[in-house]
Motif scaffolding. Sequence first.
Motif, PDB file in Angstrom:
ATOM      1  N   PRO A 613      -6.250  67.292  71.697  1.00  0.00           N
ATOM      2  CA  PRO A 613      -6.214  68.236  70.586  1.00  0.00           C
ATOM      3  C   PRO A 613      -6.125  69.685  71.032  1.00  0.00           C
ATOM      4  N   GLU A 614      -6.668  70.013  72.231  1.00  0.00           N
ATOM      5  CA  GLU A 614      -6.594  71.385  72.713  1.00  0.00           C
ATOM      6  C   GLU A 614      -5.193  71.744  73.206  1.00  0.00           C
ATOM      7  N   GLY A 615      -4.339  70.723  73.452  1.00  0.00           N
ATOM      8  CA  GLY A 615      -2.987  70.993  73.891  1.00  0.00           C
ATOM      9  C   GLY A 615      -2.082  71.415  72.764  1.00  0.00           C
ATOM     10  N   ARG A 616      -2.512  71.241  71.506  1.00  0.00           N
ATOM     11  CA  ARG A 616      -1.697  71.643  70.358  1.00  0.00           C
ATOM     12  C   ARG A 616      -2.170  73.001  69.845  1.00  0.00           C
ATOM     13  N   VAL A 617      -3.244  73.003  69.071  1.00  0.00           N
ATOM     14  CA  VAL A 617      -3.871  74.233  68.590  1.00  0.00           C
ATOM     15  C   VAL A 617      -5.331  74.168  68.997  1.00  0.00           C
ATOM     16  N   PRO A 618      -5.867  75.229  69.613  1.00  0.00           N
ATOM     17  CA  PRO A 618      -7.284  75.195  70.008  1.00  0.00           C
ATOM     18  C   PRO A 618      -8.190  74.899  68.826  1.00  0.00           C
ATOM     19  N   LEU A 619      -9.287  74.213  69.108  1.00  0.00           N
ATOM     20  CA  LEU A 619     -10.187  73.780  68.037  1.00  0.00           C
ATOM     21  C   LEU A 619     -10.796  74.956  67.293  1.00  0.00           C
ATOM     22  N   TYR A 620     -11.109  76.039  68.020  1.00  0.00           N
ATOM     23  CA  TYR A 620     -11.708  77.169  67.321  1.00  0.00           C
ATOM     24  C   TYR A 620     -10.723  77.806  66.341  1.00  0.00           C
ATOM     25  N   LYS A 621      -9.420  77.784  66.681  1.00  0.00           N
ATOM     26  CA  LYS A 621      -8.414  78.308  65.754  1.00  0.00           C
ATOM     27  C   LYS A 621      -8.284  77.416  64.525  1.00  0.00           C
ATOM     28  N   ARG A 622      -8.406  76.093  64.715  1.00  0.00           N
ATOM     29  CA  ARG A 622      -8.360  75.186  63.562  1.00  0.00           C
ATOM     30  C   ARG A 622      -9.550  75.418  62.645  1.00  0.00           C
ATOM     31  N   ALA A 623     -10.725  75.666  63.245  1.00  0.00           N
ATOM     32  CA  ALA A 623     -11.900  75.981  62.424  1.00  0.00           C
ATOM     33  C   ALA A 623     -11.737  77.320  61.719  1.00  0.00           C
ATOM     34  N   LEU A 624     -11.140  78.301  62.393  1.00  0.00           N
ATOM     35  CA  LEU A 624     -10.878  79.592  61.754  1.00  0.00           C
ATOM     36  C   LEU A 624      -9.884  79.451  60.609  1.00  0.00           C
ATOM     37  N   GLY A 625      -8.938  78.539  60.750  1.00  0.00           N
ATOM     38  CA  GLY A 625      -7.993  78.290  59.655  1.00  0.00           C
ATOM     39  C   GLY A 625      -8.687  77.761  58.415  1.00  0.00           C
ATOM     40  N   VAL A 626      -9.691  76.902  58.608  1.00  0.00           N
ATOM     41  CA  VAL A 626     -10.474  76.405  57.471  1.00  0.00           C
ATOM     42  C   VAL A 626     -11.247  77.551  56.820  1.00  0.00           C
ATOM     43  N   LEU A 627     -11.814  78.432  57.640  1.00  0.00           N
ATOM     44  CA  LEU A 627     -12.549  79.585  57.116  1.00  0.00           C
ATOM     45  C   LEU A 627     -11.629  80.525  56.349  1.00  0.00           C
ATOM     46  N   ALA A 628     -10.397  80.677  56.811  1.00  0.00           N
ATOM     47  CA  ALA A 628      -9.453  81.588  56.142  1.00  0.00           C
ATOM     48  C   ALA A 628      -9.015  81.077  54.781  1.00  0.00           C
ATOM     49  N   ARG A 629      -9.139  79.764  54.548  1.00  0.00           N
ATOM     50  CA  ARG A 629      -8.694  79.204  53.266  1.00  0.00           C
ATOM     51  C   ARG A 629      -9.731  79.388  52.156  1.00  0.00           C
ATOM     52  N   LYS A 630     -10.891  79.960  52.457  1.00  0.00           N
ATOM     53  CA  LYS A 630     -11.884  80.203  51.415  1.00  0.00           C
ATOM     54  C   LYS A 630     -11.361  81.250  50.437  1.00  0.00           C
TER      55      LYS A 630
END
Length: 788
Positions: A613-630
């Motif tokens: 999963p880190e080879g695609r999009v880093p996990l912290y960026k995926r979590a930040l994407g969830v935060l941005a959708r609020k």
Amino acid sequence: MQRAGMLRQVSDFSDFARGHWLRELLCQGGEPSHVQSSPDGQHLLVLQKTRPPPLPRVVAFQRHGIGGADLERNWQPPQPALVGLLFLQSPVTLGSWALALVWEHGRTEVWHFVVAVGWQLLQTVELCQGARARIISVCSQGASLVWCEERPPLDAHSDMSKCAFRFCVCTRALEVGERGVQLGTVRIVLHNSPEYRVLAFPQHIFLVPATAGFATTSKFLLIWHPEKAKLTITAPSAGFIHSKVLRSSSESDFRKLLLGSVGLLSGFAPLDIHTSAVSNSGGLLLVSTTGAVNVVEPDGTQRHIFDMEGGPLTHGSPVQLKTFGSILACVLAGVLYLVDQNSGRLIEKKILGMKEVHFLESLGEEDSIQLLTQTGIYSFSFSKPEDSSRPEPCLVEMVFEEACRYYQRRSLSSSKLTVEKLKKGGVFQAPVALSAILQHSLHQKQKPAQGLQDSYAKLLSTMSLELQSYMSLELLKTCVVCAPESEVESYCEELVEQEVSRVLHSDIDKDNLTYLNSIFASFPKAAWKATRSCLQLQQNGDGLLVARATPEVWKKVLGGPQQEEVGQNGVVPLFELICASFLRFKPKWLPSFVELTQQYVSISWAYSSKEGPEGRVPLYKRALGVLARKNKRSEADDEMELELLLCSKRPKAVLQALHLLICLKQWQRVVEVAEKFSKLSPLLNKEIFTTLLAEFAQHRELDPYLDTLWPLCPAELTASDILTMVLQHLPRSQEDPVPFSSEGNQLTVGLLKPLLQRVVQRPCIQEEMYSDALQSPTFPPPTPPREH
């Protein structure tokens, strides 16, 4: 065994007034007629558009008629044609209705039927405001009419590309009451649009592009929700959905509406629509030219139901569609297909032997289908076979259907594999064995050793735990249905936990991921508790989050279909689902959870592996994407963003967090972050120090923390390097500099003195390299003795 259908005749038209004429109209050659029944089922209206001679006409036939005025209208081309037969419910009297005949030029005749008097014309109204407008399609929604009208350009030599957008979708209230017919004002839903066919449901309107429409606009559908004033653009097969609320008339311009999506839509293939109809559940049924039947839900998503046989469909091959409860009825070329809408299973296929068949409304009978043919009205009802005491278990049917799809995907043959072929074939032993075990286990629990082949005994022992789990799940479902309201929530939580656990221990494909998304959306609190249970999340004695999930569960959480694979239908990967659940119920745990997942990734995958999963999009960026959708941003969200950046321990993320803290002027935390993360690597240490040195040169906010900052200075920086950086970042003054300023915010040499002394007094790197040579007892070394 499937349910058997029985076809019986309920009318030979002898119970209709002028029944012999009705039979003659239906038996005439040419294109099929349009037949519609009244809401009370006592009247049939037959519309014949292209049958000259005689002239095109609409005729009403009354069942059990006792006389009175008849309704018959015809027209002579090029007179305006009839484009719609609509039954309007009266809001005053329950069960009362009126008939609206909508003509092409907008004139609408409202009729009602009075017992012993017959048909009476209530009023004639004009729907369209322009004299040159021409109605293409019309439907009724409650007490309103919705139509698509053509507005020809004033200039006859206009550009053809502009002429393609000469249509307009309008709505207007039309109420029939005691005072007669009341017509509301015209409201424009969409203008400057291509030609659309409008199909109504009580909560929304489907806008289906015409077959001869503009090529670019025939790649998507529109769904209008009047109560929300929302218009949804959907290209179902491509997984594209976009919604917009129309707040003003300027936003109703079709071309402006598509302005942000035209580039993406241009790459899609045109819609393949042969026939369309609205189901009783609110979905749009679409039949393609290949015979595939799909349903587009009101939210824009698409689901495949069934594939009809018979090869490609032409324009001259009419398809009749109608839903009766959960059953979809299709008639093609004299063959009736009955399909379960939920599972897509073919219930029955029956050859009718009749060329022209029309569906009628079955009042109060969802398990009965009304068919109108040239010889009469027939009812097709379901009944249990007399030679069977109970129908075949649904679970056994599911085994064969799943096996059928499994073998079909792996078959090199182009022939269609059906459940019947699977049961009869001697090659497919696996589904036969599995169905035998299921039947034996579910219906003969008192005598488990009887009626089962010895060869299946080992398989039964292997599956015993899975069968027990299935039976406990079925028992829990029964408890949910029968439980009092106070206990339903606890049962639902247990049911959701079992379902989430079951899916996490199976393959996470697109279907399972969509199912998980629906669970998290429908039962968010129960899904959160199920997630905590499956991952075994808890805090230890030091207050740190720990997870004792198995490696298999971690792989399901981090693997599975990613965002680029699931499309844009609102489905998100499992990791994002869990992060959103953390944000909702336990936001303080989210950074620790991301840190735990990164630790597992570092153990299970190589650092730069593209498979992980880190080879695609880093996990912290995926979590930040969830935060941005609020929807709403708060100070707590800013703090959460900092924590997610720092927990990743990645150089770019740490520097980004440092810049955010600087922007927020939280200098104490700036120094703490710098002191903590400078130890990770020399390169990151240098980036952090140069960033803070630049800030130090511009203002005096960091002066109280200089004793902590100066020890962070990298070893390779010289005094010259430090002075150069300071001079580059000194603030630009608008006035001429003076030797002694009254302001106390200027940088002085005294502030830099401790740092420069530290750098100058530090031993040089080159001196350390040659220190051994310089400290030798004799320098230079003695000359070796000469050999004589």
